[in-house]
Design a protein around this motif. Structure first.
Motif, PDB file in Angstrom:
ATOM      1  N   VAL A   1       1.650  -0.472 -11.434  1.00  6.33           N
ATOM      2  CA  VAL A   1       1.539  -0.274  -9.986  1.00  6.33           C
ATOM      3  C   VAL A   1       2.496  -1.252  -9.321  1.00  6.33           C
ATOM      4  O   VAL A   1       2.455  -2.445  -9.635  1.00  6.33           O
TER       5      VAL A   1
ATOM      6  N   ASP B   1       2.642   4.038 -10.371  1.00  7.32           N
ATOM      7  CA  ASP B   1       1.950   4.144  -9.088  1.00  7.32           C
ATOM      8  C   ASP B   1       2.819   3.408  -8.065  1.00  7.32           C
ATOM      9  O   ASP B   1       2.782   2.182  -7.958  1.00  7.32           O
TER      10      ASP B   1
ATOM     11  N   THR C   1      -4.888  -3.815  -7.615  1.00  8.01           N
ATOM     12  CA  THR C   1      -4.420  -2.558  -7.050  1.00  8.01           C
ATOM     13  C   THR C   1      -5.490  -1.978  -6.155  1.00  8.01           C
ATOM     14  O   THR C   1      -6.601  -2.496  -6.074  1.00  8.01           O
TER      15      THR C   1
ATOM     16  N   ARG D   1      -7.239  -0.902   6.579  1.00  2.00           N
ATOM     17  CA  ARG D   1      -6.664   0.156   7.396  1.00  2.00           C
ATOM     18  C   ARG D   1      -7.141   0.039   8.837  1.00  2.00           C
ATOM     19  O   ARG D   1      -6.394   0.170   9.786  1.00  2.00           O
TER      20      ARG D   1
ATOM     21  N   GLY E   1      -1.060  12.461   2.565  1.00  2.00           N
ATOM     22  CA  GLY E   1       0.002  13.116   1.823  1.00  2.00           C
ATOM     23  C   GLY E   1       0.360  12.290   0.609  1.00  2.00           C
ATOM     24  O   GLY E   1       0.030  11.098   0.550  1.00  2.00           O
TER      25      GLY E   1
ATOM     26  N   LYS F   1       0.661   3.596   4.984  1.00  2.00           N
ATOM     27  CA  LYS F   1       1.783   3.414   4.059  1.00  2.00           C
ATOM     28  C   LYS F   1       3.123   3.408   4.805  1.00  2.00           C
ATOM     29  O   LYS F   1       3.213   3.829   5.944  1.00  2.00           O
TER      30      LYS F   1
ATOM     31  N   ALA G   1      -7.752   3.639  -5.993  1.00  2.00           N
ATOM     32  CA  ALA G   1      -7.311   4.991  -6.349  1.00  2.00           C
ATOM     33  C   ALA G   1      -6.560   5.033  -7.688  1.00  2.00           C
ATOM     34  O   ALA G   1      -6.598   6.042  -8.392  1.00  2.00           O
ATOM     35  N   THR G   2      -5.879   3.938  -8.043  1.00  2.00           N
ATOM     36  CA  THR G   2      -5.191   3.883  -9.335  1.00  2.00           C
ATOM     37  C   THR G   2      -6.192   4.126 -10.460  1.00  2.00           C
ATOM     38  O   THR G   2      -5.956   4.931 -11.372  1.00  2.00           O
TER      39      THR G   2
ATOM     40  N   LEU H   1      -1.393  11.159  -8.465  1.00  2.00           N
ATOM     41  CA  LEU H   1      -1.622  10.452  -9.737  1.00  2.00           C
ATOM     42  C   LEU H   1      -2.437  11.302 -10.709  1.00  2.00           C
ATOM     43  O   LEU H   1      -2.117  11.388 -11.901  1.00  2.00           O
TER      44      LEU H   1
ATOM     45  N   ASN I   1      -2.406  14.049  -1.290  1.00  2.00           N
ATOM     46  CA  ASN I   1      -2.466  12.590  -1.144  1.00  2.00           C
ATOM     47  C   ASN I   1      -1.990  11.898  -2.426  1.00  2.00           C
ATOM     48  O   ASN I   1      -1.741  12.550  -3.446  1.00  2.00           O
ATOM     49  N   GLY I   2      -1.873  10.585  -2.344  1.00  2.00           N
ATOM     50  CA  GLY I   2      -1.373   9.809  -3.477  1.00  2.00           C
ATOM     51  C   GLY I   2      -2.345   9.814  -4.648  1.00  2.00           C
ATOM     52  O   GLY I   2      -1.926   9.845  -5.812  1.00  2.00           O
ATOM     53  N   THR I   3      -3.629   9.769  -4.345  1.00  2.00           N
ATOM     54  CA  THR I   3      -4.637   9.773  -5.403  1.00  2.00           C
ATOM     55  C   THR I   3      -4.481  11.021  -6.264  1.00  2.00           C
ATOM     56  O   THR I   3      -4.456  10.946  -7.499  1.00  2.00           O
TER      57      THR I   3
ATOM     58  N   CYS J   1       2.694   4.073  -4.857  1.00  2.00           N
ATOM     59  CA  CYS J   1       2.072   4.474  -3.588  1.00  2.00           C
ATOM     60  C   CYS J   1       2.318   3.491  -2.455  1.00  2.00           C
ATOM     61  O   CYS J   1       2.167   3.825  -1.289  1.00  2.00           O
ATOM     62  N   GLN J   2       2.697   2.246  -2.799  1.00  2.00           N
ATOM     63  CA  GLN J   2       3.001   1.259  -1.752  1.00  2.00           C
ATOM     64  C   GLN J   2       4.474   0.865  -1.766  1.00  2.00           C
ATOM     65  O   GLN J   2       4.853  -0.081  -1.091  1.00  2.00           O
TER      66      GLN J   2
HETATM   67  C1  LIG Z   1      -2.753   4.258  -1.152  1.00  2.00           C
HETATM   68  C2  LIG Z   1      -2.720   4.078  -2.614  1.00  2.00           C
HETATM   69  C3  LIG Z   1      -3.094   5.099  -3.494  1.00  2.00           C
HETATM   70  C4  LIG Z   1      -3.718   6.374  -3.044  1.00  2.00           C
HETATM   71  O1  LIG Z   1      -3.012   7.081  -2.102  1.00  2.00           O
HETATM   72  P1  LIG Z   1      -3.786   8.018  -1.065  1.00  2.00           P
HETATM   73  O2  LIG Z   1      -2.702   8.767  -0.407  1.00  2.00           O
HETATM   74  O3  LIG Z   1      -4.547   7.115  -0.133  1.00  2.00           O
HETATM   75  O4  LIG Z   1      -4.702   8.894  -1.836  1.00  2.00           O
HETATM   76  C5  LIG Z   1      -2.954   4.865  -4.847  1.00  2.00           C
HETATM   77  N1  LIG Z   1      -2.492   3.709  -5.325  1.00  2.00           N
HETATM   78  C6  LIG Z   1      -2.144   2.698  -4.519  1.00  2.00           C
HETATM   79  C7  LIG Z   1      -1.614   1.427  -5.109  1.00  2.00           C
HETATM   80  C8  LIG Z   1      -2.266   2.842  -3.139  1.00  2.00           C
HETATM   81  O5  LIG Z   1      -1.940   1.820  -2.332  1.00  2.00           O
END
Ligand SMILES: *Cc1c(COP(=O)(O)O)cnc(C)c1O
Length: 474
Positions: free
Chosen positions: A193, A219, A147, A9, A255, A248, A150-151, A126, A121-123, A221-222
């Motif tokens: 993922v 997942d 991955t 990042r 978020g 992202k 956070a997964t 999930l 957030n994404g975490t 998230c990406q």
């Molecule tokens: C970024 C990410 C997350 C977590 O998302 P956050 O918004 O950073 O909490 C989970 N899984 C994957 C694969 C990610 O890239």
């Protein structure tokens, strides 16, 4: 592994802003960001550009191939993006209200799914999804090792046990052929993922889940707007989760979102992120009290306002990333030692949060990956080695030694040495430790001539691989 991601990042930030900051004033900077990221991808062609890959590599005293800045990230256009945000700030309605609802409706519509819920957030998206699909302590959840942490953190947070299934190195995704061997009576869920923004093989994963009566939480998230057979990823399993973290493809700062076609599940998710207060089909009334356990993971109105502004450009950016990724892949695939990602046949669109390829030093006179990365970076092309292995790190043992885990699991399941031995993923080890190379998504947002420069830089490093390898050995 955490460090690696943080540095990724950081890396995006640095590569989009520094170097340049020293030369340009802030207003010029903003201007050039505009040109790079907004007008450049729209121009179909900037004419044939000639980049010499014959000059000496920068590491060997030559001139760096690329001196211009790369498209900055995130993108912010005051003239279109600030009106709604300022209105929200001035209104004083800062907790979630109508803009969060609007974002959720638009996000669901964009994906072609019934419901969407915006959360912190994404975490936590999930964690909420797993929790409301009744994944609990004592359950096993199948995850890939390739991955972001956070997964796996999300699985551990529910008290469940992550079980790693190795990847298919050609696609970088969880290998469906290896899943069934890892299913036990404790297995309750599969968490594919769509890593790097490339779709996992959902057809085979859903068939395995059906056969064994498992839930599937994607997942994604990406993987904003990535598709298999024209169906958006995140909408194929029982639930899908997205991240809107700053790096992202749809950046809000922080978020995340859960999406699903299951109304009752989405109502429960809403309740859970709002103290367990009744919502939709949830029984009870707010004034009487909560009927289900909950916590607070709500978003704000100003995050929704930023998200709505970013959503406007996501589709066009995704098209640009796909075009540039396809072009770049076609240009580097024949360089010995470079093996670009493969997409499954059903993929109709990628998200390309990252552009990955495998680097094989045999094609580069034995120049190790670290030396290749250093040489490419010196040419002005930011790149990284990506993830470290996740299936053998101390955070797992830390969870295993916790009071909760020790109360739930038999002792032998918490033997870390044994766990690591049972969760080996040699394909993933090779990707992480030797072969994977990434370019971040913002590199794919410029004109096609940017891709030609990346190609030329790789070719230059290839041409001088022997000298670079010697340099590396010193
Ligand atoms: C970024 C990410 C997350 C977590 O998302 P956050 O918004 O950073 O909490 C989970 N899984 C994957 C694969 C990610 O890239």
């Amino acid at each position: 592994m955490l460090n690696k991601n943080v540095s990724r990042r950081e890396f995006i930030k640095r590569n989009s802003l520094t170097g340049l900051g020293a030369v340009l004033t802030p207003s010029l900077l903003a201007n050039s960001i505009e040109k790079q990221a907004i007008s450049a991808p729209m121009s179909a062609s900037t004419g044939p550009a000639i980049y010499s890959s014959s000059g000496r590599p920068a590491l060997l005293g030559g001139a760096p191939l690329r001196t211009k800045e790369w498209p900055a990230w995130p993108i912010w256009k005051p003239e279109t993006d600030e009106k709604q945000l300022l209105e929200v700030i001035r209104s004083g309605v800062w907790s979630r209200a109508k803009l969060a609802n609007e974002f959720e409706q638009k996000w669901a519509q964009t994906l072609g799914v019934k419901r969407s819920l915006l959360v912190v957030n994404g975490t936590n998206a999930l964690i909420i999804a797993l929790n409301q699909l009744n994944i609990r302590a004592g359950d096993e959840v199948i995850v890939p090792p390739y991955t972001f942490i956070a997964t796996v953190s999300a699985v551990l947070a529910t008290g469940a046990m992550p079980i790693f299934v190795d990847v298919d190195p050609e696609t970088f995704q969880i290998d469906p052929a290896r899943i069934e061997a890892k299913i036990t009576p404790r297995t309750k869920a599969i968490m594919p993922v769509h890593i790097l923004g490339l779709p996992a093989d959902m057809t085979r994963i859903m068939a395995i889940a059906k056969k064994h009566n498992l839930v599937v939480v994607e997942d994604a998230c990406q993987a904003h707007l990535a598709e298999l057979n024209h169906q958006k990823v995140g909408t194929i399993g029982h639930a899908g989760c997205f991240s809107f973290q700053n790096s992202k493809n749809l950046p809000i700062g922080e978020g995340g979102a859960i999406v699903s076609n299951d109304d009752a599940f989405m109502d429960r998710c809403f309740s859970y992120q709002n103290f367990g207060n009744p919502y939709g089909a949830g029984v009870g009334s707010v004034s009487i009290g909560s009927s289900m356990q909950g916590t607070k993971l709500r978003t704000t109105e100003y995050q929704a306002a930023i998200g709505l502004a970013q959503l406007e450009r996501l589709d066009a950016q995704t098209t640009t990333r796909n075009e540039n990724a396809g072009y770049l892949k076609s240009k580097i695939k024949d360089i010995p030692g470079i093996v670009p990602y493969k997409l499954y046949d059903e993929v109709t669109r990628g998200a390309f949060h990252l552009f990955p390829f495998r680097y094989q030093k045999e094609g580069f006179k034995g120049l190790p990956r670290a030396g290749f990365l250093k040489a490419l970076q010196a040419e002005g092309v930011p790149c990284s080695s990506g993830y470290a292995t996740l299936n053998n790190q101390p955070y797992l043992n830390d969870a295993f030694q916790s009071k909760n885990f020790r109360k739930i699991y038999p002792k032998e399941m918490l033997d870390f040495k044994q766990y690591v031995a049972q969760n080996q993923c040699p394909q993933n080890d090779r990707l992480c430790n030797e072969e994977a190379v990434w370019f971040t998504q913002n590199l794919l947002l410029g004109p096609q001539s940017d891709m030609d420069e990346i190609v030329a830089a790789i070719e230059k490093v290839h041409t001088y691989a022997e000298q670079l390898a010697k340099l590396n050995n010193k």
